[in-house]
Design a protein around this motif. Structure first.
Motif, short mmCIF file in Angstrom:
data_model
loop_
_atom_site.label_atom_id
_atom_site.label_comp_id
_atom_site.label_asym_id
_atom_site.label_seq_id
_atom_site.Cartn_x
_atom_site.Cartn_y
_atom_site.Cartn_z
N ARG A 84 -10.30 -35.24 -69.39
CA ARG A 84 -8.81 -35.37 -70.01
C ARG A 84 -8.11 -34.13 -69.43
O ARG A 84 -8.43 -33.07 -69.23
CB ARG A 84 -8.99 -34.96 -71.77
N LEU A 85 -6.77 -34.43 -69.61
CA LEU A 85 -5.64 -33.65 -68.71
C LEU A 85 -5.15 -32.87 -69.86
O LEU A 85 -4.83 -33.40 -71.05
CB LEU A 85 -4.58 -34.41 -68.07
N GLY A 86 -4.81 -31.54 -69.82
CA GLY A 86 -4.22 -30.58 -70.64
C GLY A 86 -2.66 -31.16 -70.72
O GLY A 86 -2.30 -31.70 -69.67
N PRO A 87 -1.90 -30.47 -71.59
CA PRO A 87 -0.49 -30.78 -71.55
C PRO A 87 0.36 -30.43 -70.34
O PRO A 87 1.24 -31.19 -69.83
CB PRO A 87 0.07 -29.85 -72.82
N ALA A 88 -0.08 -29.33 -69.81
CA ALA A 88 0.49 -28.76 -68.62
C ALA A 88 0.35 -29.78 -67.34
O ALA A 88 1.55 -30.40 -66.78
CB ALA A 88 0.31 -27.35 -68.30
N ALA A 89 -0.95 -30.29 -67.35
CA ALA A 89 -1.18 -31.09 -66.07
C ALA A 89 -0.42 -32.47 -66.59
O ALA A 89 0.15 -33.25 -65.21
CB ALA A 89 -2.73 -31.25 -66.17
N LEU A 90 -0.34 -32.94 -67.70
CA LEU A 90 0.27 -34.14 -67.87
C LEU A 90 1.77 -34.16 -67.74
O LEU A 90 2.14 -35.01 -67.22
CB LEU A 90 -0.04 -34.49 -69.31
N ALA A 91 2.20 -32.87 -68.14
CA ALA A 91 3.68 -32.81 -67.76
C ALA A 91 4.07 -32.95 -66.24
O ALA A 91 5.04 -33.53 -65.71
CB ALA A 91 4.03 -31.58 -68.39
N ILE A 92 3.09 -32.31 -65.61
CA ILE A 92 3.68 -32.24 -64.10
C ILE A 92 3.32 -33.89 -63.51
O ILE A 92 4.47 -34.40 -62.68
CB ILE A 92 2.43 -31.19 -63.38
N ARG A 93 1.98 -34.37 -63.98
CA ARG A 93 1.96 -35.88 -63.63
C ARG A 93 3.23 -36.81 -63.82
O ARG A 93 3.70 -37.30 -62.79
CB ARG A 93 0.75 -36.38 -64.12
N PHE A 94 3.72 -36.51 -65.19
CA PHE A 94 4.84 -37.53 -65.52
C PHE A 94 6.08 -37.18 -64.93
O PHE A 94 6.91 -37.82 -64.43
CB PHE A 94 5.01 -37.67 -66.99
N GLY A 95 6.24 -35.89 -64.51
CA GLY A 95 7.46 -35.19 -63.52
C GLY A 95 7.31 -35.92 -62.28
O GLY A 95 8.35 -36.33 -61.81
N VAL A 96 6.29 -35.99 -61.63
CA VAL A 96 6.08 -36.47 -60.29
C VAL A 96 6.56 -37.97 -60.43
O VAL A 96 7.26 -38.50 -59.44
CB VAL A 96 4.63 -36.40 -59.70
N ILE A 97 6.01 -38.73 -61.20
CA ILE A 97 6.18 -40.12 -61.39
C ILE A 97 7.67 -40.39 -61.70
O ILE A 97 8.27 -41.14 -60.98
CB ILE A 97 5.38 -40.90 -62.47
N GLY A 98 8.37 -39.35 -62.50
CA GLY A 98 9.61 -39.61 -62.96
C GLY A 98 10.46 -39.58 -61.67
O GLY A 98 11.35 -40.23 -61.50
N LEU A 99 10.13 -38.08 -60.84
CA LEU A 99 10.83 -38.04 -59.71
C LEU A 99 10.82 -39.20 -58.54
O LEU A 99 11.89 -39.61 -58.17
CB LEU A 99 10.42 -36.93 -58.98
N ALA A 100 9.63 -39.80 -58.55
CA ALA A 100 9.46 -40.83 -57.54
C ALA A 100 10.50 -41.93 -57.99
O ALA A 100 11.06 -42.64 -57.08
CB ALA A 100 7.88 -41.20 -57.47
N THR A 101 10.36 -42.38 -59.43
CA THR A 101 11.11 -43.48 -59.86
C THR A 101 12.77 -43.22 -59.40
O THR A 101 13.25 -44.15 -59.25
CB THR A 101 11.13 -43.81 -61.39
N LEU A 102 13.16 -42.02 -59.90
CA LEU A 102 14.45 -41.45 -59.45
C LEU A 102 14.93 -41.73 -58.10
O LEU A 102 16.13 -42.23 -57.70
CB LEU A 102 14.73 -40.01 -60.02
N CYS A 103 14.10 -41.27 -57.08
CA CYS A 103 14.38 -41.29 -55.69
C CYS A 103 14.62 -42.76 -55.38
O CYS A 103 15.35 -43.28 -54.77
CB CYS A 103 13.30 -40.74 -55.04
#
Ligand code: HEM
Length: 370
Positions: free
Chosen positions: A14-33
Motif C-alpha cells: 500500500r502507498l502512503g498519502p505522500a507517494a500517492l500524491a506524487i503518483r497522481f501528480g505525475v499522471i496529471g502532468l502527463a495528461t496536461l502535457c
C-alpha cells in the motif's frame, strides 16, 4: 522467502498519502502535457499562428464560402491521359516513373481563386495539376500555374497579402491603405509582381506553359541530389490572347473543343546549382540547364461532378512525390500540403450539398457548346 514475510498477501504494498500524491501528480502532468500538445497543434494556444484552418478561412473571406468546392482553384475540369518518360532524368533521379515508359495521368485545368462560377477572363491565372501514377508504383503529384514566379517568399507573406484583399464591411471593397502598407513592408513583392506582369498570356488553356515554381530535389541512385524546378511546355502552337467574350465559360469551351485532339506538353526540368535560391519569388538564371524528361498527353476531359471524374478526389498535394524526388528547403510545399488537406476535408464533408460545377459534364460531352 524474505519477500513473503514482509508482504504475506502477495499484493503490491500500500502507498502512503505522500507517494500517492506524487503518483497522481505525475499522471496529471502527463495528461496536461498531452492536452497542451493537442491544443498547440490545433492552434488554440497560438491563434495568431498560421494554421491550415486560418489559411482556408482566409480564402473564404476573400472569395466567399462555396460549399463542396476546392477553396482555391475552384473552377475547373478534370482530364486523363498518360506520361511518356524519355529517361533523360536518369542521371539525376532514381524515380521509377522517370525511367522510359508509359504511365497513366489524371489532371485538372482550373483558374486560380476560390470562386467556382467566376466568368472566364484573359487575366485570370490558369492552372494545370497532374498526378502521374504507375500501376503498383509511387506517384508524382504536381500543381502548376501560368506565371513565371510566385510573388511571395513564404506562406506568411502570401497570407498577409491575401488578407489585404478581404472586402471592408463598410465599403464592400478592399481597403487600399492595407495594400499600400503591405507593399511598404515587403518591397520584394513589387519586384516579383513586375515579373508576373510580363507574362504573355496565350489564347487558351491548351497552348499555355504551366510552371511548378517551387524548388524540389532530384535524388539519384548514388544519393546525390540537385535542386530542380519544372514546367510543362505545350506542343500546341502559341496564339495571342483574344478579347474577353461574353460567354462565361468561353475559355473552358475552347479547351473542350481543342481536346477533340490529344493535347501534349513537354515536361522540362531545370537543373539548379547549390546556391540557387529556393524562394519561389526569385527566378533562376536563364543559363541553367534544362532537360526534357517526357511528354504528358491529355486526351479526355471529364466534368468534375461526373461519376468517372478521377480528379475530384485528388488534392494535387505537391509533397506527394516518389522516391527520387523530394522537397527542398523551400517551406511553401509543406504549407500547401496542409492547406490542400483542409480544403479536401471540407469539400468531402460537404459533397452531398455541392451545387453543380460551372463546367458541366453535358458541356464537356457536347464539345463545349451546350
Ligand atoms: C508555388 C505556389 C503555388 C502553386 C504553383 C499552386 C498551384 C495550385 C494548383 C494548380 C491548384 C489546383 C489543383 C487542382 O486543380 O485541383 C491549387 C489548389 C490549391 N491551392 Fe495552391 N498553389 C500554390 C500556392 C498555394 C499556397 C501558398 C496556398 C495556401 C497556403 C495554396 C492553397 C491551395 C488550395 C487550398 C488549393 C485547393 C486544394 C484542393 O481542395 O484540392 N496554394 N494550387
Amino acid at each position: 522467502m524474505d519477500q513473503d514475510k514482509r508482504n504475506p498477501s502477495g499484493l503490491p504494498p500500500r502507498l502512503g498519502p505522500a507517494a500517492l500524491a506524487i503518483r497522481f501528480g505525475v499522471i496529471g502532468l502527463a495528461t496536461l502535457c498531452l492536452a497542451g500538445a493537442f491544443a498547440y497543434t490545433g492552434g488554440w494556444l497560438t491563434p495568431e499562428r498560421l494554421s491550415p484552418h486560418r489559411v482556408i478561412d482566409g480564402f473564404e473571406a476573400t472569395s466567399g464560402k462555396h460549399i463542396g468546392f476546392r477553396r482555391n482553384h475552384a473552377k475547373g475540369v478534370c482530364a486523363t491521359g498518360w506520361f511518356d518518360a524519355t529517361g533523360a532524368a536518369g542521371p539525376y533521379s532514381k524515380a521509377r516513373l522517370l525511367t522510359p515508359g508509359h504511365y497513366p495521368v489524371v489532371g485538372r485545368f482550373a483558374f486560380a481563386g476560390g470562386m467556382p462560377y467566376v466568368p472566364d477572363a484573359p487575366g485570370l491565372i490558369r492552372s494545370l495539376a497532374l498526378q502521374i501514377k504507375p500501376s503498383g508504383g509511387e506517384e508524382w503529384r504536381m500543381a502548376m500555374i501560368d506565371i513565371p514566379v510566385f510573388p511571395f517568399a513564404n506562406v506568411d507573406t502570401f497570407y498577409e497579402q491575401m488578407m489585404t484583399s478581404v472586402p471592408d464591411p463598410k465599403t464592400g471593397k478592399p481597403d487600399p491603405d492595407k495594400m499600400k502598407a503591405f507593399v511598404a513592408a515587403h518591397p520584394e513583392f513589387l519586384t516579383a509582381y513586375g515579373l508576373v506582369g510580363k507574362r504573355v498570356a496565350s489564347s487558351g488553356f491548351a497552348n499555355t506553359t504551366y510552371n511548378g515554381l517551387n524548388t524540389f530535389l532530384f535524388v539519384n541512385h548514388e544519393g546525390v541530389s540537385v535542386p530542380v524546378r519544372w514546367s510543362v511546355v505545350p506542343e500546341q502552337a502559341f496564339a495571342p490572347l483574344g478579347p474577353k467574350l461574353e460567354d462565361k465559360n468561353y475559355l473552358f469551351d475552347a479547351l473542350i473543343a481543342d481536346a477533340a485532339k490529344p493535347l501534349k506538353w513537354k515536361v522540362l526540368v531545370t537543373i539548379g546549382q547549390a546556391d540557387d535560391p529556393v524562394r519561389p519569388d526569385l527566378p533562376w538564371p536563364e543559363t541553367r540547364k534544362q532537360i526534357d524528361i517526357g511528354t504528358v498527353t491529355l486526351d479526355k476531359l471529364v466534368g468534375e461532378d461526373s461519376a468517372g471524374a478521377a480528379c475530384t478526389d485528388i488534392t494535387f498535394d505537391p509533397t506527394v512525390l516518389p522516391a527520387g524526388i523530394s522537397t527542398s528547403a523551400d517551406g511553401i510545399p509543406a504549407a500547401r500540403s496542409a492547406a490542400y488537406a483542409r480544403s479536401f476535408l471540407l469539400r468531402e464533408h460537404e459533397r452531398s450539398a455541392k451545387p453543380p460545377s460551372a463546367v458541366t459534364e453535358s458541356e464537356v460531352n457536347a464539345g463545349g457548346k451546350s
